[in-house]
Write a protein that holds these residues in place. Structure first.
Motif, PDB file in Angstrom:
ATOM      1  N   GLN A 122       2.070   2.929  -2.774  1.00 43.87           N
ATOM      2  CA  GLN A 122       3.499   2.819  -2.429  1.00 43.87           C
ATOM      3  C   GLN A 122       3.593   2.060  -1.097  1.00 43.87           C
ATOM      4  OE1 GLN A 122       4.458   7.126  -3.642  1.00 43.87           O
ATOM      5  NE2 GLN A 122       6.186   6.127  -4.711  1.00 43.87           N
ATOM      6  N   VAL A 128      10.122   1.388  -5.314  1.00 45.03           N
ATOM      7  CA  VAL A 128       9.141   2.063  -4.974  1.00 45.03           C
ATOM      8  C   VAL A 128       8.786   3.243  -5.958  1.00 45.03           C
ATOM      9  CG1 VAL A 128       8.320   3.565  -2.966  1.00 45.03           C
ATOM     10  CG2 VAL A 128       9.883   1.555  -2.639  1.00 45.03           C
ATOM     11  N   GLY A 161       4.951   3.537  -7.729  1.00 42.26           N
ATOM     12  CA  GLY A 161       4.066   4.694  -7.714  1.00 42.26           C
ATOM     13  C   GLY A 161       3.742   5.282  -9.040  1.00 42.26           C
TER      14      GLY A 161
END
Length: 360
Positions: free
Chosen positions: A169, A301, A305
């Motif tokens: 990330q 993001v 992840g």
């Protein structure tokens, strides 16, 4: 002029659902070959996982998820600490909590909580290039706070996976080269200190056996040796379903969990293993393309992840069964027996599918 016939287009959220369904079905079939008892037990886990997947795909509000991201993180951190004091001990590790007839592994959901919390953090800090450590210090603190209890359970594999996911990330949001170097050196120093002060003897042996499994062929190196034999005996086309000698004659240990991929490789050979790898690779490609197409920072993001979670777990498990990585107890997504792992990955893919629906 004749009008061109309309072509049905399979959208990314539909492709994700199809791929996840294929992996679950193939994984269940493979689990029945590894050990029929665990195959039947996994059916109950799949039922719960399907409900969770659909709920995350259609019912979860990302506004709600973003608002309560830190609370979710805190609750999982408390559960992780609870494991250290009240957890169920099995196989020398204390990783599970028992609530009546329910036993689950909080560390599997802690990875999700950390992914969501990191995504939430970057909604407060505008995305730009060359973040410094001073910009992301809170992310590092959150990561260390979450993985330390996991490490102490001890569960070195899950702690390492959680750290690798957060690194993915951070790379996505363009952390500076200077920060990467500082973090890498610091990680190496911490790892050296952990080796000397924290790692148990059996964990050290697992790392040593990566380079020389024959050092203890009937002890700590046994699992790795038997796995390599199983994979190699499959050759190109495999021995056929239910005909793997290593698995059916019980030479292969933990064949329903850590080494379930060894069962698959022995029965379906190099050809089957490559096809499975391509399916996982396409799943990773879809996840990254969904992240790229999303216009919302939190969803970008978050998607990175969730995708990194599947990638890291698959890569480590595949390397582990080939003797290229220490045996750290990493389950293969959608294949290994276990309700916590399957449920956590179904939630992850359900959320990723929901993001895909928003960008369609």
């Amino acid at each position: 002029m004749f009008q061109q016939p309309h072509r049905a287009v399979i959208r990314k959220h539909q492709l994700l659902t199809i791929i996840c369904a294929i992996l679950v079905v193939v994984g269940l079939t493979n689990l029945f070959s590894a050990d029929e008892r665990y195959g039947y037990a996994q059916l109950w886990h799949i039922g719960v996982a399907v409900i969770a997947y659909v709920a995350c795909m259609y019912a979860v509000s990302f506004k709600f998820l973003k608002s309560f991201a830190y609370l979710f993180y805190f609750l999982l951190l408390v559960l992780q600490l609870s494991v250290l004091f009240f957890g169920h001990n099995a196989g020398g590790s204390q990783r599970w909590l028992e609530l009546g007839i329910l036993r689950f592994q909080p560390s599997e959901f802690a990875k999700l909580a950390l992914i969501i919390a990191v995504a939430r953090f970057f909604t407060q800090v505008p995305l730009r290039s060359n973040y410094d450590l001073t910009d992301v210090w809170l992310v590092l603190v959150m990561t260390l706070a979450m993985i330390l209890p996991i490490f102490l359970q001890p569960d070195l594999g899950t702690a390492g996976i959680a750290f690798a996911i957060v690194c993915a990330q951070l790379f996505f949001v363009c952390i500076s080269l200077r920060s990467i170097l500082i973090t890498s050196v610091s990680t190496a120093l911490v790892a050296a200190g952990a080796w000397v002060l924290l790692l148990h003897d059996y964990q050290k042996l697992r790392v040593i056996n990566l380079f020389n499994p024959q050092l203890d062929p009937y002890g700590s190196g046994y699992n790795s040796i038997q796995s390599i034999i199983a994979v190699g005996s499959g050759m190109f086309s495999g021995k056929g379903y239910l005909h793997g000698s290593q698995s059916q004659l019980h030479f292969l240990p933990a064949k329903h969990t850590d080494f379930v991929l060894s069962v698959f490789a022995e029965e379906h050979g190099f050809r089957g293993a490559v096809i499975l790898m391509l399916i996982f690779s396409y799943l990773i490609y879809l996840g990254l393309s969904i992240a790229k197409e999303s216009k919302d920072t939190f969803l970008q993001v978050l998607a990175v992840g969730l995708t990194a979670k599947i990638f890291v777990e698959f890569s480590i498990n595949a390397a582990m069964i080939l003797g290229l990585f220490p045996v750290v107890g990493t389950p293969l997504p959608f294949f290994s027996f276990g309700g916590s792992s399957l449920l956590a990955n179904s939630i992850a893919m359900g959320l990723l599918t929901s993001i895909a629906r928003r960008t369609a």
